[in-house]
Design a protein around this motif. Structure first.
Motif, PDB file in Angstrom:
ATOM      1  N   GLY A   1     -11.427  11.102  -6.445  1.00  0.00           N
ATOM      2  CA  GLY A   1     -10.709   9.585  -6.395  1.00  0.00           C
ATOM      3  C   GLY A   1     -11.048   8.873  -6.402  1.00  0.00           C
ATOM      4  O   GLY A   1     -11.657   7.727  -7.685  1.00  0.00           O
ATOM      5  N   SER A   2     -11.286   7.929  -6.083  1.00  0.00           N
ATOM      6  CA  SER A   2     -11.975   6.247  -6.021  1.00  0.00           C
ATOM      7  C   SER A   2     -13.742   5.856  -6.645  1.00  0.00           C
ATOM      8  O   SER A   2     -13.816   5.542  -6.652  1.00  0.00           O
ATOM      9  CB  SER A   2     -12.200   5.543  -5.140  1.00  0.00           C
ATOM     10  N   GLY A   3     -13.522   7.538  -6.697  1.00  0.00           N
ATOM     11  CA  GLY A   3     -15.549   7.608  -6.719  1.00  0.00           C
ATOM     12  C   GLY A   3     -15.518   7.297  -8.488  1.00  0.00           C
ATOM     13  O   GLY A   3     -14.779   6.540  -8.838  1.00  0.00           O
ATOM     14  N   SER A   4     -17.125   7.803  -9.041  1.00  0.00           N
ATOM     15  CA  SER A   4     -17.947   6.932 -10.451  1.00  0.00           C
ATOM     16  C   SER A   4     -16.899   8.158 -10.854  1.00  0.00           C
ATOM     17  O   SER A   4     -17.144   7.535 -12.297  1.00  0.00           O
ATOM     18  CB  SER A   4     -19.178   7.283 -10.115  1.00  0.00           C
ATOM     19  N   ILE A   5     -16.439   9.029 -10.820  1.00  0.00           N
ATOM     20  CA  ILE A   5     -16.198  10.066 -11.632  1.00  0.00           C
ATOM     21  C   ILE A   5     -14.655   9.250 -12.261  1.00  0.00           C
ATOM     22  O   ILE A   5     -13.875   8.806 -12.170  1.00  0.00           O
ATOM     23  CB  ILE A   5     -16.319  11.530 -11.528  1.00  0.00           C
TER      24      ILE A   5
ATOM     25  N   THR B   1     -17.188  14.271 -19.480  1.00  0.00           N
ATOM     26  CA  THR B   1     -18.476  14.454 -19.568  1.00  0.00           C
ATOM     27  C   THR B   1     -19.126  15.821 -18.393  1.00  0.00           C
ATOM     28  O   THR B   1     -18.580  15.920 -18.232  1.00  0.00           O
ATOM     29  CB  THR B   1     -18.478  13.094 -18.872  1.00  0.00           C
ATOM     30  N   GLU B   2     -20.635  15.662 -18.973  1.00  0.00           N
ATOM     31  CA  GLU B   2     -21.320  16.815 -17.602  1.00  0.00           C
ATOM     32  C   GLU B   2     -20.761  16.913 -16.601  1.00  0.00           C
ATOM     33  O   GLU B   2     -19.846  17.648 -15.978  1.00  0.00           O
ATOM     34  CB  GLU B   2     -22.593  17.514 -18.237  1.00  0.00           C
ATOM     35  N   GLU B   3     -20.397  15.637 -16.219  1.00  0.00           N
ATOM     36  CA  GLU B   3     -20.574  15.390 -14.181  1.00  0.00           C
ATOM     37  C   GLU B   3     -18.957  15.819 -14.213  1.00  0.00           C
ATOM     38  O   GLU B   3     -18.689  15.492 -12.907  1.00  0.00           O
ATOM     39  CB  GLU B   3     -20.162  14.082 -14.474  1.00  0.00           C
ATOM     40  N   GLN B   4     -17.808  15.215 -15.018  1.00  0.00           N
ATOM     41  CA  GLN B   4     -17.002  15.194 -14.677  1.00  0.00           C
ATOM     42  C   GLN B   4     -16.337  17.173 -15.251  1.00  0.00           C
ATOM     43  O   GLN B   4     -15.794  17.915 -14.072  1.00  0.00           O
ATOM     44  CB  GLN B   4     -15.570  14.941 -16.268  1.00  0.00           C
TER      45      GLN B   4
ATOM     46  N   ARG C   1     -23.969  24.834 -18.274  1.00  0.00           N
ATOM     47  CA  ARG C   1     -24.645  23.864 -17.350  1.00  0.00           C
ATOM     48  C   ARG C   1     -25.958  23.329 -17.617  1.00  0.00           C
ATOM     49  O   ARG C   1     -26.541  24.301 -17.386  1.00  0.00           O
ATOM     50  CB  ARG C   1     -23.907  23.532 -15.925  1.00  0.00           C
ATOM     51  N   ALA C   2     -25.846  22.100 -17.455  1.00  0.00           N
ATOM     52  CA  ALA C   2     -27.979  21.611 -17.316  1.00  0.00           C
ATOM     53  C   ALA C   2     -28.529  21.771 -18.543  1.00  0.00           C
ATOM     54  O   ALA C   2     -30.278  21.879 -18.569  1.00  0.00           O
ATOM     55  CB  ALA C   2     -28.678  21.899 -16.052  1.00  0.00           C
ATOM     56  N   ASN C   3     -28.514  22.258 -19.142  1.00  0.00           N
ATOM     57  CA  ASN C   3     -28.388  22.489 -20.647  1.00  0.00           C
ATOM     58  C   ASN C   3     -29.508  23.946 -20.237  1.00  0.00           C
ATOM     59  O   ASN C   3     -30.240  24.141 -21.131  1.00  0.00           O
ATOM     60  CB  ASN C   3     -29.622  21.655 -21.669  1.00  0.00           C
TER      61      ASN C   3
END
Length: 1337
Positions: A655-659, A704-707, A746-748
């Motif tokens: 939602g309104s977060g950083s992602i 992105t990996e975060e997404q 994930r995380a290489n």
């Protein structure tokens, strides 16, 4: 070290004593410090011994601590600053009478008339306090005038170092108005949000008693402040040389304070020969921090990073800067506002050569630095990685030779600004009947329009102003029939910067020059010679005359006002000697940048006028007044809930977060919703490598990996199809070999298992299923044949981001790779729910971090008409959402202090219809929004003071606290500021709140048998059997297996990592793992049938000598053996009354609580036994569960091994459960990831046990909400057929030996059964060292 060097630490302490002596009220502090340190002893020591730097540093720290304590007393900045001052330190704009003098305005004093009061005719009253020197002010307290009707109800504060260029106290981005007194004697104290550093404080009454007049007594609280100040003239530069020629630094802390009227200038600079640098400079009155930790020569790594902060920094006020860097992480703080960022590139160290400079660039780097200006102004408190640079300058320890005249003071500015608001004007005299008009001034503003100057001519008028951010001049000449002459110049002048304008009209032409650019001067002809009127208005013109200007009033600041080429003396204007003014603040520029800090979130673009800012959210994916609210739903699951069909959608999981939002494909054709993340690798991509190297294929997902993590972390299940088609190209090379191909997730992290297999199992799908083309290999491609494909399903490793292929360089090699899209189903965040069954119940989340903007969203369904959904309560603020008003009204209210705002929306349909409804509420610095079901919406502007500075933490109550009526019903997907709150977890153990959506389970929980958990679903329920030894829709299906002679099952409760490793094991196992390694109570339940005796049924081991064993003795009777320590022989329970090796199913239930043991066999009554007093009550470090046979190393009861372990159990075991662990179920269900291994032949069987059934009535009820059973009679027929089939299969396999083998990992490659167990036992190496004695028969 020589004698001179030995004296340096002592000299340093002496200098520091002198410094603090200047700080302290008395001047003998320095001598007290030296006495404390006993310098005579220290000098003697220095002359005879070498003192290490560490000792000197320790002495220095101790001295400073002692000194600080002596100066500040308690160490708190709470001294009374006004009370000790003499009468002459107080001045006022006027005084009502002699007894109302400013010097009587001290808190709680009764001298004179008991306080200060100005004249009633004083339109701009002020009270000024001279603190004698620069102080740190942290609080203010006020009273009214003693025993009178005079007090001040509202006031403002100004502060200054020089009695010029006053600065207003700001809070929440505005000039702050303090609440004052309501009577003459009460004391009202305010803690300042930040400390004021100033010598002069001005108290400005804004409103006062209606029954009297202005009256005040006050006190200021704070402490002394001292710092070395250095004046910079634009030529001098401080060069701090490093002790070594090069510094390779991983951590930096740099701080300084500066004050200037220049908009440009270098504050600090350092660089290295390898291209590293750090630079801090003023650019257009903003700070620009540039850092480069290194770039490579081919340009693939670009390390340059630039960050800007602040604005209007040329205001001649002090500004504080702190730069903190650890590797690539940087905190950049300007005046309490911190920006956090990571530098570009991949390097962590800042490599600087020789020196770092302050105030400008060293001569050595000027030719390559673009001619940047040096700093002009003052600095204080310069520190660099613990070194006090200003102190070193004073003690002449750094190079200052570039200074023409080094001064330790801050020169006063010659400019005096004037501050105008929308109702201000300044009227000044000029020459009358002159044929020359000359006016010049500097201004700064945010407004695109405003009147700068107006003057009436003998015939006509002249107006100088801003129009659409351009300078415009209008000349109206009435002699020529209202001839109008327009001149305009420049643009974009409402940027908050200082701009100069000069208008000169003489003879028959006029000239307009902006920002001193003579080359761009605009000239125009005038038809007649002008004749001045002699009066000039600046900032506004409010006289009711026929020549009144229609230009909008100016809001901003002016300075350097010249009329007829003479600088206006504003001090004389303030004293009433010349001119007049209205609502003008002299010696002050209170312009505020409302875009710094930038309240526009998610890269929204901020623009402003004098009164407000606006955010442009286009292209950000967010909306609202501050770009806070996402335009998209959190998942495909939520789109389906809205009735959407399959397709491509933007989702925003937080939602309104950083992602930031990203696009996915949603497949909604099945009952479950699949989210698909596609990659850029084409199917059947050919793989080749140059020479003999590896081929590396990068897989990109355009996100992105975060997404990606936001999708996989909330998904219930994820999968990714991989395929490797090969010819002469090997894949893995077997479980024990070095793989030819591996992949990164994930995380290489590197992985060497393939589709259809699992973590740690270096096999392909055919190796798991035993159907590879070549049975000698565990992958088809390892035999240079066909293809290996399958699904990767361990979601914590997904998605595949890189594949390395190593066997493609042989002659004739050919390989093709397919990496399918990542597919995930379910959204645990969206489904996370709790049911509130009592109006007094609530969930309490402490320490909820407050933000400037707050958004809340959730779904609810209820049959109640009233109830509080949630509350956020702070010490001075609250937020409240509730259902009210006959089931159709949702109310959103919030407030700070005594102020409150309220919004409400009505629904067209009842909200208590037991259907899902969505509530969205947002409160930010500009507006409050309430929305219901995405349709009904209410918006109101926020006007509360204090909203821009949230409290640090508040308490969240989901439901109602403080005796209110709480919400009754179900709530799910509660999200605040992008964070999903785990309602289900917090509901566990909370009275009146249950995990999940209650309703179905209230009626049908009884049908989940044998400890199965009823799980609510939106349109039904299911039974969770994961923590039971049963399967099936209602946890009634037996899970059992037939053991051939020598077969064993081992389940590890305590892995090699020790007790803490159990957390990881628990997350893997679908059957549960006890998180307690030491037990004081346990329960063991199982069923069995056999004809063989003696044998071991169940054995539970430990890392100590503790164990629990259930065995059949030679005569078929049951024996339970407990050994819990401190006993020479195990405690045994013999059940002698019955031969249980009779081929019939028997059930065993053993429960222990401390020393009490309860045993129940079949339908017989419970028998109770008691451990001896000498026995321990703790089962220590429980390690493993063995079924059928024991293979263990270390100290094992020899009787157990010699009498019962050979040849092993042969028969059926079922329903095996130890506490929450079902080891046999884990061994028989390949879908369950658990620390279990099997050796030998194990065939699924219910062992002839009677299954539990559900009554026909219950099945009929269930059919409304979940999967149905067939009618009872059909069930009985099917059951009879199944029993016959089981009996036949059992008989056939017993005699033919054709059993399916569920082997342990590594068993296939072992030479024998023993080796298979050793390969699968990570503890074997350790335990064999403990005891060389092995037990395996």
């Amino acid at each position: 070290m020589d004698a001179k060097f030995d004296r340096e630490p002592v000299k340093l302490l002496q200098d520091w004593g002198d410094v603090v002596g200047r700080r302290s009220p008395s001047n003998n502090t320095g001598s007290r410090v030296l006495d404390t340190l006993e310098l005579g002893t220290l000098n003697s020591l220095n002359s005879n011994q070498r003192i290490s730097d560490a000792v000197i540093k320790h002495l220095f720290v101790v001295t400073v601590k002692h000194l600080w304590a002596s100066v500040s007393g308690s160490g708190k900045c709470e001294d009374s600053l006004a009370t000790p001052l003499p009468y002459s330190s107080f001045t006022g704009s006027s005084l009502y009478s002699r007894g109302n003098g400013a010097g009587y305005a001290k808190l709680s004093r009764k001298q004179g008339s008991g306080g200060w009061s100005p004249l009633d005719t004083d339109r701009y009253p002020w009270l000024q306090v001279d603190l004698g020197s620069k102080k740190q002010v942290v609080a203010i307290a006020t009273q009214g005038r003693y025993s009178s009707s005079d007090w001040t109800t509202k006031y403002r504060l100004l502060y200054s170092d020089t009695q010029k260029n006053w600065r207003p106290y700001l809070q929440d981005g505005n000039i702050w108005t303090f609440e004052g007194n309501v009577n003459s004697e009460g004391v009202v104290r305010h803690e300042l949000q930040y400390a004021i550093l100033a010598r002069y404080i001005r108290f400005i009454p804004v409103d006062w008693s209606r029954a009297g007049r202005v009256g005040v007594r006050l006190e200021l609280y704070g402490c002394s402040y001292w710092a070395d100040v250095i004046g910079f003239d634009g030529h001098g530069v401080i060069s701090y040389r490093f002790r070594s020629k090069k510094l390779k630094i991983v951590k930096d802390v740099i701080s300084l304070k500066f004050r200037t009227t220049a908009g440009n200038g270098v504050l600090l600079h350092g660089e290295g020969q390898q291209g590293d640098y750090i630079s801090l400079e003023l650019h257009r009155a903003r700070l620009l921090l540039s850092i480069n930790l290194g770039s490579n020569q081919n340009g693939s790594i670009q390390g340059h990073t630039a960050v800007t902060s602040g604005s209007l920094l040329d205001d001649d006020h002090w500004h504080s800067v702190v730069i903190e860097r650890y590797r690539r992480n940087v905190n950049f703080t300007l005046d309490r506002h911190t920006q956090q960022f990571r530098t570009n590139g991949e390097f962590d160290h800042l490599d600087l050569d020789y020196e770092i400079s302050f105030g400008g660039l060293p001569v050595s780097v000027k030719p390559t630095s673009g001619g940047k200006e040096n700093f002009v102004g003052c600095m204080e408190g310069i520190t660099y990685n613990g070194e006090n640079i200003t102190s070193l300058v004073r003690r002449k320890k750094v190079d200052t030779t570039s200074f023409r005249n080094l001064t330790f003071s801050c020169s006063e500015s010659n400019t005096s600004p004037v501050f105008f608001n929308s109702t201000s004007f300044l009227r000044l005299p000029g020459q009358t009947d002159s044929d020359t008009l000359s006016v010049s001034l500097s201004f700064r503003t945010w407004n695109p329009n405003g009147l700068l100057m107006f003057t009436a001519l003998a015939d006509g008028w002249v107006e100088l102003g801003l129009t659409e951010a351009k300078i415009t001049v209008y000349m109206n000449v009435t002699q020529k029939k209202n001839t109008r002459i327009d001149i305009s110049s420049s643009s974009g002048l409402n940027d908050g910067q200082w701009h100069s304008v000069h208008l000169n009209a003489l003879e028959n032409y006029a000239m307009l020059t902006v920002d001193g650019d003579e080359a761009s001067t605009v000239r125009t002809a005038i038809p007649i010679q002008i004749q001045t009127g002699g009066t000039y208005y600046f900032g506004g013109y409010f006289l009711q005359t026929n020549t009144r200007s229609h230009q909008r009033s100016f809001q901003g600041c002016m300075q350097m006002i010249h009329i007829d080429d003479h600088l206006v003396d504003l001090k004389a204007v303030e004293q009433g000697l010349i001119g007049t003014f209205e609502n003008v603040s002299l010696d002050m520029c209170a312009i505020i940048d409302r875009c710094v800090p930038n309240y526009c979130e998610h890269s929204g673009r901020c623009s402003q006028t004098w009164d407000a800012f606006t955010c442009n959210c286009s292209g950000t994916g967010y909306t609202g007044a501050t770009c806070h609210t996402s335009l998209y739903q959190q998942s495909c699951e939520e789109y389906k809930h809205q009735g959407k069909s399959s397709g491509s959608y933007w989702i925003d999981p937080d939602g309104s977060g950083s992602i930031t939002p990203f696009r996915v494909h949603c497949d909604m054709t099945e009952d479950v919703v699949w989210t698909t993340l596609r990659n850029d690798l084409s199917p059947q991509t050919s793989v080749s490598s140059a020479d003999k190297g590896n081929a590396v294929l990068q897989i990109s997902y355009n996100m992105t990996e975060e997404q990606m993590l936001s999708v996989t972390s909330s998904a219930e299940y994820c999968e990714q199809y991989v395929a490797y088609a090969c010819r002469m190209s090997r894949l893995l090379s077997g479980p024990d070999g070095v793989p030819f191909t591996w992949w990164f997730g994930r995380a290489n992290e590197k992985h060497s298992y393939w589709g259809g297999s699992g973590p740690g199992i270096q096999k392909c799908a055919c190796g798991i299923e035993h159907n590879c083309t070549d049975s000698k290999h565990y992958c088809n491609c390892d035999a240079d044949l066909k293809e290996d494909s399958g699904l990767l399903v361990y979601k914590d490793h997904l998605p595949v981001s890189q594949v390395v292929v190593g066997d493609t360089s042989r002659a004739g090699s050919e390989a093709k790779l397919t990496i399918g899209p990542l597919r995930c189903r379910g959204d645990s965040n969206f489904r996370n729910a709790a049911s509130f069954t009592s109006p007094a119940s609530y969930l309490h989340y402490p320490s909820l971090r407050d933000e400037t903007s707050t958004d809340i969203s959730f779904y609810f369904k209820t049959s109640s008409t009233h109830g509080v959904f949630l509350e956020i309560l702070g010490s001075t603020s609250f937020l409240h959402i509730e259902l009210r008003g006959g089931s159709v009204l949702v109310l959103f209210s919030f407030g700070i202090g005594t102020e409150k705002m309220e919004l409400s929306v009505r629904s067209q349909v009842p909200l208590n219809n037991d259907q899902w409804h969505r509530v969205e509420a947002e409160k930010n610095i500009k507006e409050a929004v309430l929305q219901l079901n995405g349709q009904h919406r209410m918006v109101r502007p926020t006007t509360l003071q204090g909203h821009a500075k949230p409290e640090l933490y508040s308490d969240l109550y989901v439901g109602a606290s403080s005796g209110q009526r709480g919400f009754l019903g179900c709530m799910r997907a509660l999200k605040i500021n992008g964070v999903t709150f785990d309602l289900e977890e917090w509901a566990k153990g909370t009275p009146g709140v249950n995990p999940g959506c209650q309703g179905h389970c209230n009626s049908y929980r009884m049908h989940c048998r044998n400890g199965g958990k009823c799980v609510e679903h939106y349109n039904g329920y299911s039974c969770d059997c994961s923590l039971t030894a049963y399967d099936g829709p209602f946890c009634t299906d037996d899970v059992g297996g037939y053991f051939e002679t020598g077969t064993l099952v081992r389940y590890d409760l305590l892995p090699e990592g020790g007790p803490f490793a159990l957390r990881d094991v628990k997350s893997l196992s679908g059957v549960g793992v006890s998180s307690e390694a030491n037990l004081t109570k346990e329960e063991l339940v199982f069923s069995f049938s056999t004809y063989s005796a003696p044998s071991i049924l169940v054995y539970i081991s430990s890392r100590t000598q503790d164990y629990l064993a259930v065995v059949l003795r030679h005569n078929g009777t049951l024996q339970i053996r407990y050994s819990l320590g401190r006993l020479t022989e195990p405690y045994t329970i013999d059940v002698d009354h019955r031969n249980m090796a009779n081929g019939q199913p028997h059930s065993v239930n053993i429960t222990r609580n401390l020393r009490e043991i309860r045993l129940q066999l079949d339908h017989y009554p419970v028998s109770t036994y008691t451990l001896p007093e000498a026995s321990d009550t703790q089962f220590t470090l429980v390690k493993s569960i063995f079924l059928g046979k024991v293979f263990e190393t270390g100290q094992i009861d020899p009787i157990l091994i010699e009498r019962y372990n050979t040849p092993g159990f042969m028969g059926c075991l079922s329903r095996v459960q130890f506490n929450s662990v079902a080891p046999l179920k884990a061994a028989l269900r390949s879908s369950i990831a658990a620390p279990v291994s099997t050796h030998g032949i194990l065939v699924p069987s219910n062992c002839g046990a009677s299954p539990l059934t559900i009554s026909p009535m219950a099945s009929r009820k269930c059919s409304l909400r979940c999967s149905c059973f067939l009618p009872g009679i059909i069930s009985m027929v099917i059951f009879s057929v199944l029993c016959i089939m089981v009996f036949v299969i059992r008989h056939m396999f017993r005699h033919k030996g054709s059993y399916h083998t569920n082997e342990a990992k590594g068993a296939e490659s072992a030479d024998c059964a023993d080796a298979a167990i050793i390969v699968n036992d990570p503890a074997f190496t350790e335990t064999i060292d403990e005891s060389k004695k092995e037990w395996f028969i």
